[in-house]
Scaffold this motif. Structure first.
Motif, PDB file in Angstrom:
ATOM      1  N   UNK A 139       0.828  -0.303  -3.676  1.00 32.43           N
ATOM      2  CA  UNK A 139       1.227  -1.661  -4.070  1.00 32.43           C
ATOM      3  C   UNK A 139       0.368  -2.711  -3.381  1.00 32.43           C
ATOM      4  N   UNK A 140       0.159  -2.531  -2.069  1.00 31.52           N
ATOM      5  CA  UNK A 140      -0.638  -3.499  -1.304  1.00 31.52           C
ATOM      6  C   UNK A 140      -2.073  -3.542  -1.812  1.00 31.52           C
ATOM      7  N   UNK A 141      -2.668  -2.368  -1.980  1.00 32.81           N
ATOM      8  CA  UNK A 141      -4.068  -2.314  -2.404  1.00 32.81           C
ATOM      9  C   UNK A 141      -4.259  -2.853  -3.824  1.00 32.81           C
ATOM     10  N   UNK A 142      -3.330  -2.556  -4.728  1.00 33.53           N
ATOM     11  CA  UNK A 142      -3.421  -3.100  -6.090  1.00 33.53           C
ATOM     12  C   UNK A 142      -3.403  -4.628  -6.024  1.00 33.53           C
ATOM     13  N   UNK A 143      -2.480  -5.167  -5.260  1.00 30.84           N
ATOM     14  CA  UNK A 143      -2.376  -6.637  -5.103  1.00 30.84           C
ATOM     15  C   UNK A 143      -3.667  -7.209  -4.519  1.00 30.84           C
ATOM     16  N   UNK A 144      -4.210  -6.550  -3.492  1.00 38.09           N
ATOM     17  CA  UNK A 144      -5.435  -7.042  -2.850  1.00 38.09           C
ATOM     18  C   UNK A 144      -6.647  -6.914  -3.767  1.00 38.09           C
ATOM     19  N   UNK A 145      -6.760  -5.783  -4.459  1.00 37.27           N
ATOM     20  CA  UNK A 145      -7.983  -5.501  -5.222  1.00 37.27           C
ATOM     21  C   UNK A 145      -8.045  -6.205  -6.577  1.00 37.27           C
ATOM     22  N   UNK A 146      -6.897  -6.323  -7.267  1.00 36.22           N
ATOM     23  CA  UNK A 146      -6.947  -6.937  -8.598  1.00 36.22           C
ATOM     24  C   UNK A 146      -6.056  -8.173  -8.734  1.00 36.22           C
ATOM     25  N   UNK A 147      -5.368  -8.552  -7.664  1.00 32.22           N
ATOM     26  CA  UNK A 147      -4.589  -9.791  -7.681  1.00 32.22           C
ATOM     27  C   UNK A 147      -3.316  -9.760  -8.497  1.00 32.22           C
ATOM     28  N   UNK A 148      -2.800  -8.584  -8.817  1.00 26.43           N
ATOM     29  CA  UNK A 148      -1.563  -8.478  -9.592  1.00 26.43           C
ATOM     30  C   UNK A 148      -0.509  -7.703  -8.803  1.00 26.43           C
ATOM     31  N   UNK A 149       0.744  -8.147  -8.903  1.00 25.38           N
ATOM     32  CA  UNK A 149       1.880  -7.397  -8.367  1.00 25.38           C
ATOM     33  C   UNK A 149       2.434  -6.556  -9.501  1.00 25.38           C
ATOM     34  N   UNK A 150       1.990  -5.333  -9.585  1.00 22.78           N
ATOM     35  CA  UNK A 150       2.421  -4.458 -10.671  1.00 22.78           C
ATOM     36  C   UNK A 150       3.649  -3.652 -10.258  1.00 22.78           C
ATOM     37  N   UNK A 151       4.532  -3.383 -11.201  1.00 25.36           N
ATOM     38  CA  UNK A 151       5.659  -2.491 -10.912  1.00 25.36           C
ATOM     39  C   UNK A 151       5.165  -1.046 -10.910  1.00 25.36           C
ATOM     40  N   UNK A 152       4.797  -0.560  -9.756  1.00 24.30           N
ATOM     41  CA  UNK A 152       4.241   0.787  -9.632  1.00 24.30           C
ATOM     42  C   UNK A 152       5.361   1.803  -9.853  1.00 24.30           C
ATOM     43  N   UNK A 153       5.121   2.743 -10.739  1.00 23.58           N
ATOM     44  CA  UNK A 153       6.133   3.727 -11.106  1.00 23.58           C
ATOM     45  C   UNK A 153       6.059   5.005 -10.298  1.00 23.58           C
ATOM     46  N   UNK A 154       6.488   6.066 -10.924  1.00 22.55           N
ATOM     47  CA  UNK A 154       6.653   7.352 -10.239  1.00 22.55           C
ATOM     48  C   UNK A 154       5.317   7.969  -9.841  1.00 22.55           C
ATOM     49  N   UNK A 155       5.397   8.896  -8.899  1.00 18.07           N
ATOM     50  CA  UNK A 155       4.221   9.671  -8.506  1.00 18.07           C
ATOM     51  C   UNK A 155       3.861  10.615  -9.645  1.00 18.07           C
ATOM     52  N   UNK A 156       2.599  10.592 -10.040  1.00 16.94           N
ATOM     53  CA  UNK A 156       2.104  11.486 -11.082  1.00 16.94           C
ATOM     54  C   UNK A 156       1.456  12.723 -10.476  1.00 16.94           C
ATOM     55  N   UNK A 157       0.640  12.500  -9.435  1.00 12.56           N
ATOM     56  CA  UNK A 157      -0.112  13.590  -8.807  1.00 12.56           C
ATOM     57  C   UNK A 157      -0.085  13.415  -7.302  1.00 12.56           C
ATOM     58  N   UNK A 158       0.090  14.534  -6.606  1.00 16.09           N
ATOM     59  CA  UNK A 158      -0.133  14.604  -5.166  1.00 16.09           C
ATOM     60  C   UNK A 158      -1.268  15.598  -5.008  1.00 16.09           C
ATOM     61  N   UNK A 159      -2.401  15.106  -4.523  1.00 14.02           N
ATOM     62  CA  UNK A 159      -3.622  15.913  -4.494  1.00 14.02           C
ATOM     63  C   UNK A 159      -4.107  16.076  -3.060  1.00 14.02           C
ATOM     64  N   UNK A 160      -4.279  17.324  -2.643  1.00 11.83           N
ATOM     65  CA  UNK A 160      -4.864  17.596  -1.332  1.00 11.83           C
ATOM     66  C   UNK A 160      -6.380  17.622  -1.481  1.00 11.83           C
ATOM     67  N   UNK A 161      -7.042  16.852  -0.630  1.00 10.53           N
ATOM     68  CA  UNK A 161      -8.504  16.769  -0.635  1.00 10.53           C
ATOM     69  C   UNK A 161      -9.004  17.388   0.676  1.00 10.53           C
ATOM     70  N   UNK A 162      -9.895  18.382   0.617  1.00 16.04           N
ATOM     71  CA  UNK A 162     -10.360  19.044   1.843  1.00 16.04           C
ATOM     72  C   UNK A 162     -11.275  18.141   2.671  1.00 16.04           C
ATOM     73  N   UNK A 163     -11.530  18.576   3.894  1.00 16.87           N
ATOM     74  CA  UNK A 163     -12.473  17.883   4.781  1.00 16.87           C
ATOM     75  C   UNK A 163     -13.821  17.778   4.081  1.00 16.87           C
ATOM     76  N   UNK A 164     -14.423  16.594   4.137  1.00 18.91           N
ATOM     77  CA  UNK A 164     -15.744  16.379   3.542  1.00 18.91           C
ATOM     78  C   UNK A 164     -16.564  15.549   4.521  1.00 18.91           C
TER      79      UNK A 164
END
Length: 178
Positions: free
Chosen positions: A75-100
């Motif tokens: 929510x914070x990043x969406x507001x900061x990056x595109x200037x909109x307070x969007x009603x963020x809905x449910x989690x679609x994906x939880x993705x584990x990203x390995x060490x890079x």
């Protein structure tokens, strides 16, 4: 009587366990956590941002700060990056990203950012420090500007929308139980 809130839950949990060995908590591994939003237009195209600090396209969102949930970060990043307070809905994906390289492993959450109509799209105000531009594109249209893992993660998010379930993935590839 009001439902208990988050602060009530934290209080009810009580004090953390006493450590049997000093410093054990400090030695535990640390993961970063992020929250991003799958935002679409009425044609179903995905909102992609062109970051000023790296070549790959991104969706609105970012890394959670200390004591911030992935949803709050989104929510914070969406507001900061595109200037909109969007009603963020449910989690679609939880993705584990390995060490890079220098980056620790991460849990990346993709939330449903909803569908924007033309009026909402006209109100997008990109943060000039972080966002060089934006466009609504298909996954195929984003092409080589997407990291392969992000393309897989967003394909999983589209699938999660279709089937109405939250998916767990590892480096963008959904993992089925069993």
């Amino acid at each position: 009587m009001a439902e208990p809130g988050f602060e009530d839950d934290v209080y009810a949990e009580g004090a953390p366990e006493r450590e049997f060995h000093a410093g054990i908590a400090a030695r535990l591994p640390r993961k970063s956590v992020s929250g991003g939003a799958l935002v679409r237009d009425e044609a179903g195209l995905i909102l992609f941002l062109e970051p000023t600090y790296k070549p790959a396209l991104e969706i609105p969102g970012g890394v959670a700060e200390a004591d911030e949930s992935p949803l709050q970060a989104c929510r914070r990043e969406v507001r900061e990056e595109i200037g909109l307070d969007l009603p963020i809905g449910r989690a679609l994906v939880i993705d584990w990203i390995p060490v890079r390289g220098p980056w620790p492993d991460q849990l990346a959450f993709v939330f449903d950012g909803g569908v924007l109509d033309a009026a909402a799209i006209a109100r997008i105000t990109p943060d000039p420090v972080e966002v060089g531009g934006f466009a609504f594109r298909s996954l195929a249209g984003a092409g080589e500007r997407l990291r392969p893992s992000m393309a897989r993660r967003l394909a999983a998010a589209r699938l999660a929308l279709e089937i109405g379930e939250t998916l767990y993935a590892e480096f963008g590839r959904p993992v089925r139980g069993g």
